[in-house]
Motif scaffolding. Structure first.
Motif, short mmCIF file in Angstrom:
data_model
loop_
_atom_site.label_atom_id
_atom_site.label_comp_id
_atom_site.label_asym_id
_atom_site.label_seq_id
_atom_site.Cartn_x
_atom_site.Cartn_y
_atom_site.Cartn_z
N LEU A 115 -5.09 -0.47 -5.78
CA LEU A 115 -3.81 -1.12 -6.06
C LEU A 115 -2.73 -0.75 -5.06
N ASN A 116 -2.86 0.41 -4.42
CA ASN A 116 -1.87 0.80 -3.41
C ASN A 116 -1.82 -0.21 -2.27
N HIS A 117 -2.97 -0.83 -1.97
CA HIS A 117 -2.99 -1.83 -0.89
C HIS A 117 -2.14 -3.05 -1.26
N PHE A 118 -2.15 -3.40 -2.53
CA PHE A 118 -1.36 -4.54 -2.99
C PHE A 118 0.13 -4.25 -2.85
N THR A 119 0.56 -3.11 -3.34
CA THR A 119 1.98 -2.77 -3.27
C THR A 119 2.43 -2.56 -1.83
N GLU A 120 1.57 -1.96 -1.01
CA GLU A 120 1.93 -1.72 0.39
C GLU A 120 2.10 -3.03 1.15
N LYS A 121 1.19 -3.99 0.93
CA LYS A 121 1.29 -5.26 1.63
C LYS A 121 2.53 -6.05 1.20
N LEU A 122 2.88 -5.99 -0.08
CA LEU A 122 4.09 -6.66 -0.53
C LEU A 122 5.33 -6.06 0.12
N SER A 123 5.30 -4.76 0.33
CA SER A 123 6.47 -4.08 0.89
C SER A 123 6.71 -4.44 2.36
N THR A 124 5.72 -5.02 3.02
CA THR A 124 5.88 -5.39 4.43
C THR A 124 6.54 -6.76 4.60
N LEU A 125 6.70 -7.52 3.50
CA LEU A 125 7.32 -8.84 3.60
C LEU A 125 8.81 -8.71 3.92
N LYS A 126 9.39 -9.76 4.47
CA LYS A 126 10.78 -9.73 4.89
C LYS A 126 11.74 -9.86 3.71
N PHE A 127 11.24 -10.28 2.56
CA PHE A 127 12.06 -10.39 1.36
C PHE A 127 11.43 -9.53 0.27
N LYS A 128 12.22 -9.13 -0.71
CA LYS A 128 11.77 -8.19 -1.72
C LYS A 128 11.03 -8.88 -2.86
N ILE A 129 9.82 -8.43 -3.12
CA ILE A 129 9.07 -8.82 -4.31
C ILE A 129 8.70 -7.54 -5.04
N ASN A 130 9.07 -7.46 -6.29
CA ASN A 130 8.81 -6.25 -7.07
C ASN A 130 7.40 -6.31 -7.66
N PRO A 131 6.48 -5.43 -7.22
CA PRO A 131 5.15 -5.40 -7.83
C PRO A 131 5.19 -4.64 -9.15
N VAL A 132 4.61 -5.21 -10.19
CA VAL A 132 4.55 -4.56 -11.49
C VAL A 132 3.08 -4.40 -11.87
N ILE A 133 2.65 -3.16 -12.01
CA ILE A 133 1.26 -2.86 -12.37
C ILE A 133 1.22 -2.54 -13.86
N LEU A 134 0.52 -3.34 -14.63
CA LEU A 134 0.45 -3.15 -16.08
C LEU A 134 -0.85 -2.49 -16.48
N ASP A 135 -0.75 -1.45 -17.28
CA ASP A 135 -1.94 -0.86 -17.90
C ASP A 135 -2.39 -1.76 -19.04
N PRO A 136 -3.68 -1.69 -19.43
CA PRO A 136 -4.15 -2.52 -20.55
C PRO A 136 -3.29 -2.31 -21.80
N GLY A 137 -2.80 -3.42 -22.35
CA GLY A 137 -1.98 -3.37 -23.55
C GLY A 137 -0.50 -3.21 -23.29
N GLU A 138 -0.10 -2.97 -22.03
CA GLU A 138 1.31 -2.77 -21.70
C GLU A 138 2.02 -4.12 -21.57
N SER A 139 3.32 -4.13 -21.86
CA SER A 139 4.12 -5.35 -21.81
C SER A 139 5.16 -5.29 -20.70
N PHE A 140 5.58 -6.46 -20.25
CA PHE A 140 6.66 -6.56 -19.27
C PHE A 140 7.60 -7.68 -19.69
N TYR A 141 8.89 -7.44 -19.62
CA TYR A 141 9.88 -8.43 -20.01
C TYR A 141 10.69 -8.84 -18.78
N LEU A 142 10.68 -10.10 -18.47
CA LEU A 142 11.41 -10.63 -17.32
C LEU A 142 12.86 -10.87 -17.71
N LYS A 143 13.78 -10.25 -16.98
CA LYS A 143 15.21 -10.40 -17.29
C LYS A 143 15.84 -11.46 -16.42
#
Length: 210
Positions: free
Chosen positions: A182-210
């Protein structure tokens, strides 16, 4: 509003040894209003789990008709057929079916959801396609396992086209064939010219988009 996308969640009946236990027993899943099914494969469409939830919660199901034909539901109004580029509005959520490129599936789909001026793209098992040039979303769910679907590199390419605020990877590490770093995923996103926040969810975990 609870929307549930079946994706490597319950199904364990296959020739692969599952590496990660299911986050919940099917009897523990909370009320689900809408179930989206991308395609018919065992790790994306567990018919026993679907039928159980439909009976328990009277959930609505959005899917291609070939999948709906297999659902046991006496209330046929809850089975909502959809094809590529068609839209359905369910309880203030606009759901538009997008094409998916997944050659081993009969009629794969991905979904673009619009709710309260926010767009959420659920890619299903699709590879990178030209359709991603036209999709704009605040949150994307992208497969990264690289087996029968896109890998980390092409997932980041899709994110680069869509330009979401948040990217959540899926379809990885459940089986040996789709183990990734998964580090490869977050590292590659960090090289983009604009910010994309990577969110890694564990099984059963929730995320709320604000």
């Amino acid at each position: 509003m609870d929307v549930f996308c079946f994706h490597q969640y319950f199904s364990c009946i296959c020739n692969y040894k599952r590496l990660i236990k299911c986050a919940q027993k099917i009897t523990e899943v909370p009320k689900i209003d809408i179930i989206l099914i991308s395609h018919e494969h065992y790790d994306n469409c567990d018919l026993d789990a679907t039928n159980y939830l439909v009976r328990k919660y009277d959930s609505k199901i959005i899917a291609h008709q070939s999948i709906l034909n297999k659902i046991e539901n006496s209330n046929r109004n809850n089975l909502i057929s959809i094809d590529e580029y068609q839209s359905r509005i369910i309880q203030d959520i606009k759901c538009t079916a997008q094409p998916a490129h997944h050659p081993t599936s009969f009629y794969p789909l991905s979904y673009l959801l619009n709710y309260k001026e926010q767009n959420i793209y659920f890619a299903g098992d699709t590879n990178l396609t030209n359709e991603h040039d036209n999709i704009k979303a605040d949150l994307v769910f992208l497969p990264i396992g690289g087996r029968y679907t896109r890998d980390i590199g092409s997932a980041v390419q899709a994110a680069k086209k869509i330009k979401p605020k948040v990217a959540i990877p899926m379809q990885y590490n459940t089986f040996e064939d789709i183990k990734v770093n998964l580090n490869h995923f977050t590292e590659k996103l960090s090289t983009l010219k604009f910010k994309i926040n990577p969110v890694i969810l564990d099984p059963g975990e929730s995320f709320y988009l604000k």
